[in-house]
Design an enzyme around this catalytic site. Structure first.
Site, mmCIF file in Angstrom:
data_model
loop_
_atom_site.group_PDB
_atom_site.id
_atom_site.type_symbol
_atom_site.label_atom_id
_atom_site.label_comp_id
_atom_site.label_asym_id
_atom_site.label_seq_id
_atom_site.Cartn_x
_atom_site.Cartn_y
_atom_site.Cartn_z
ATOM 1 C CE LYS A 1 -1.950 -9.346 -5.479
ATOM 2 N NZ LYS A 1 -3.215 -9.006 -6.932
ATOM 3 C CE LYS B 1 -11.424 -7.761 -10.078
ATOM 4 N NZ LYS B 1 -10.486 -7.398 -9.989
ATOM 5 C CE LYS C 1 -6.601 -15.409 -8.959
ATOM 6 N NZ LYS C 1 -6.428 -14.467 -9.528
HETATM 7 P P1 ATP Z 1 -6.874 -9.870 -6.253
HETATM 8 O O1 ATP Z 1 -7.196 -10.637 -5.745
HETATM 9 O O2 ATP Z 1 -6.730 -8.320 -6.077
HETATM 10 O O3 ATP Z 1 -7.655 -10.307 -7.859
HETATM 11 P P2 ATP Z 1 -4.876 -12.281 -7.425
HETATM 12 O O4 ATP Z 1 -3.943 -12.425 -6.006
HETATM 13 O O5 ATP Z 1 -5.466 -12.801 -8.204
HETATM 14 O O6 ATP Z 1 -4.950 -10.409 -7.370
HETATM 15 P P3 ATP Z 1 -3.105 -10.554 -9.119
HETATM 16 O O7 ATP Z 1 -2.823 -9.025 -9.031
HETATM 17 O O8 ATP Z 1 -4.598 -10.668 -10.286
HETATM 18 O O9 ATP Z 1 -3.387 -12.022 -7.815
HETATM 19 O O10 ATP Z 1 -1.697 -11.765 -10.031
HETATM 20 C C1 ATP Z 1 -1.368 -11.686 -10.180
HETATM 21 C C2 ATP Z 1 -0.101 -12.581 -11.058
HETATM 22 O O11 ATP Z 1 -0.090 -13.709 -9.493
HETATM 23 C C3 ATP Z 1 -1.091 -13.180 -11.752
HETATM 24 O O12 ATP Z 1 0.053 -13.479 -12.878
HETATM 25 C C4 ATP Z 1 -1.680 -14.285 -11.062
HETATM 26 O O13 ATP Z 1 -2.344 -14.898 -12.427
HETATM 27 C C5 ATP Z 1 -1.232 -14.665 -10.056
HETATM 28 N N1 ATP Z 1 -1.693 -15.690 -9.090
HETATM 29 C C6 ATP Z 1 -2.823 -14.906 -8.234
HETATM 30 N N2 ATP Z 1 -3.527 -15.806 -7.496
HETATM 31 C C7 ATP Z 1 -2.453 -17.068 -7.845
HETATM 32 C C8 ATP Z 1 -2.518 -18.452 -7.505
HETATM 33 N N3 ATP Z 1 -3.515 -18.738 -6.217
HETATM 34 N N4 ATP Z 1 -1.605 -19.779 -8.057
HETATM 35 C C9 ATP Z 1 -0.903 -19.171 -8.877
HETATM 36 N N5 ATP Z 1 -1.296 -17.660 -9.506
HETATM 37 C C10 ATP Z 1 -1.712 -16.728 -8.737
#
Ligand code: ATP
Ligand code: LTN
Length: 339
Positions: free
Chosen positions: A205, A118, A202
């Site tokens: 969001k 990050k 991945k």
């Molecule tokens: P950011 O983009 O803000 O880093 P994120 O979408 O990656 O956020 P997090 O808030 O970091 O989401 O994760 C929340 C939960 O959702 C975690 O347990 C993470 O493993 C799961 N998660 C997030 N994105 C995915 C994905 N693409 N596939 C499966 N699980 C996911």
């Protein structure tokens, strides 16, 4: 009101209200949260203290936190079975976070790959927030406050969980057993949903490309349009092969989650289909799967008092549980008490 069963293990997990939830969050995390409610004492938190480690617009953060609480309830988190609260409503998180800072080392935090990723683009340390560096210690506090046995998270959080275990063990050794040393659960069968624009990455969001993700709140038309644009490959064959056909494989994975069928069954169903029709079928499956959640969400946002009551009662019970641990910690480190 939730009443925890002493014989059941404790699960804690958190999700940041840092962007609107995607189907990656849904199939990868939220669905598992719903599934574990029966077997465990579950504690789920919208971790807003973590969200402000990157700059947030205050009005958006406030609105999103409420709406995401409503989405989690709409998706099946049952306020009679699990706690669902906003992290900043339980001040013990920040308090234990501070105390644990004094039992954590610069070296171990400097090794965290999420921090390194990050901050890779930052031009100098002057633009890196201390909160981002300290993020994993607060996460350790979240987990350790509740004597958590199991922490379901994505594999990207494994290093943070290891740190929480190290801090717990270090504190227990320095004083006497205080914290349960938590186990991670990385959901071997849990889905990993990738970006529609770059299927080797991945689905996230906070991706700046809106076509990369499907939001849980997206309208049917948006969902159809985004799937139509999903990146595939120049072949015509539909089969599951993550390495050579990441786009098609990701769509098969999404279809299997939405329809609750195995990936093999999904691949078989579409073996003679063309990419265009396949994409449309995936879109319809997701639309259908999200519809009941979206309908329930539309009702819940109108019932602000109900959602607030759930958040408030959960935060009260969570505070009670968290303060039992925090009081012990304060005593052990030597803080004076008038009690
Ligand atoms: P950011 O983009 O803000 O880093 P994120 O979408 O990656 O956020 P997090 O808030 O970091 O989401 O994760 C929340 C939960 O959702 C975690 O347990 C993470 O493993 C799961 N998660 C997030 N994105 C995915 C994905 N693409 N596939 C499966 N699980 C996911
Ligand atoms: N870092 C996690 C969110 C998170 C969390 C936690 C998960 C904050 N505190 C405690 C499990 C337990 C993430 O970004 N997915």
């Amino acid at each position: 009101m939730v009443q925890f069963d002493k014989d059941k293990k404790i699960i804690f997990s958190g999700i940041q209200p840092s962007g609107e939830f995607t189907i990656g969050n849904y199939y990868g995390a939220i669905k598992n949260w719903v599934a574990t409610q029966e077997e465990y004492n579950c504690i789920y938190s919208l971790v807003d203290l973590h969200a402000i480690t990157v700059l947030q617009d205050p009005a958006t953060l406030r609105k999103r936190t409420f709406e995401e609480a409503a989405i989690l309830i709409a998706a099946g988190i049952d306020p009679e079975k699990a706690l669902l609260f906003v992290q900043s409503h339980v001040s013990a998180h920040a308090e234990l976070g501070w105390i644990l800072n004094c039992y954590s080392y610069m070296g171990e935090l400097s090794r965290m790959t999420q921090f390194k990723d990050k901050t890779a683009k930052a031009s100098s340390n002057d633009s890196i927030r201390v909160g981002l560096f300290d993020y994993p210690v607060l996460m350790a506090a979240d987990i350790l406050l509740y004597q958590t046995d199991v922490v379901p998270v994505g594999i990207d959080q494994k290093q943070h969980l290891e740190l929480a275990r190290d801090i717990a063990q270090r504190f227990n050794q320095q004083y006497s057993p205080t914290f349960v040393v938590p186990e991670g659960y990385f959901g071997t069968s849990g889905a990993k949903i990738n970006s529609l624009a770059n299927p080797e990455k991945k689905m996230s969001k906070s991706d700046e490309n809106e076509n990369a993700f499907i939001l849980m709140k997206d309208t049917p038309d948006r969902i159809r349009n985004k799937f139509k644009r999903a990146v595939t490959d120049s072949e015509t064959e539909i089969r599951y092969d993550r390495e050579n056909k990441p786009g098609i494989s990701n769509l098969l994975e999404i279809y299997s989650c939405a329809k609750r069928v195995s990936i093999e069954e999904a691949a078989k169903e579409f073996e003679n289909e063309n990419y265009g029709n396949f994409k449309l079928a995936v879109a319809e499956a997701v639309i259908e799967d999200l519809k009941p959640i979206q309908d329930k969400f539309a009702e819940l946002v109108k019932e602000k008092e109900y959602v607030n009551k759930v958040l408030k009662e959960s935060a009260d019970y969570a505070s009670y549980l968290a303060n039992k641990t925090l009081d012990k910690v304060k005593r052990k480190v030597g803080f004076y008490s008038t009690k």
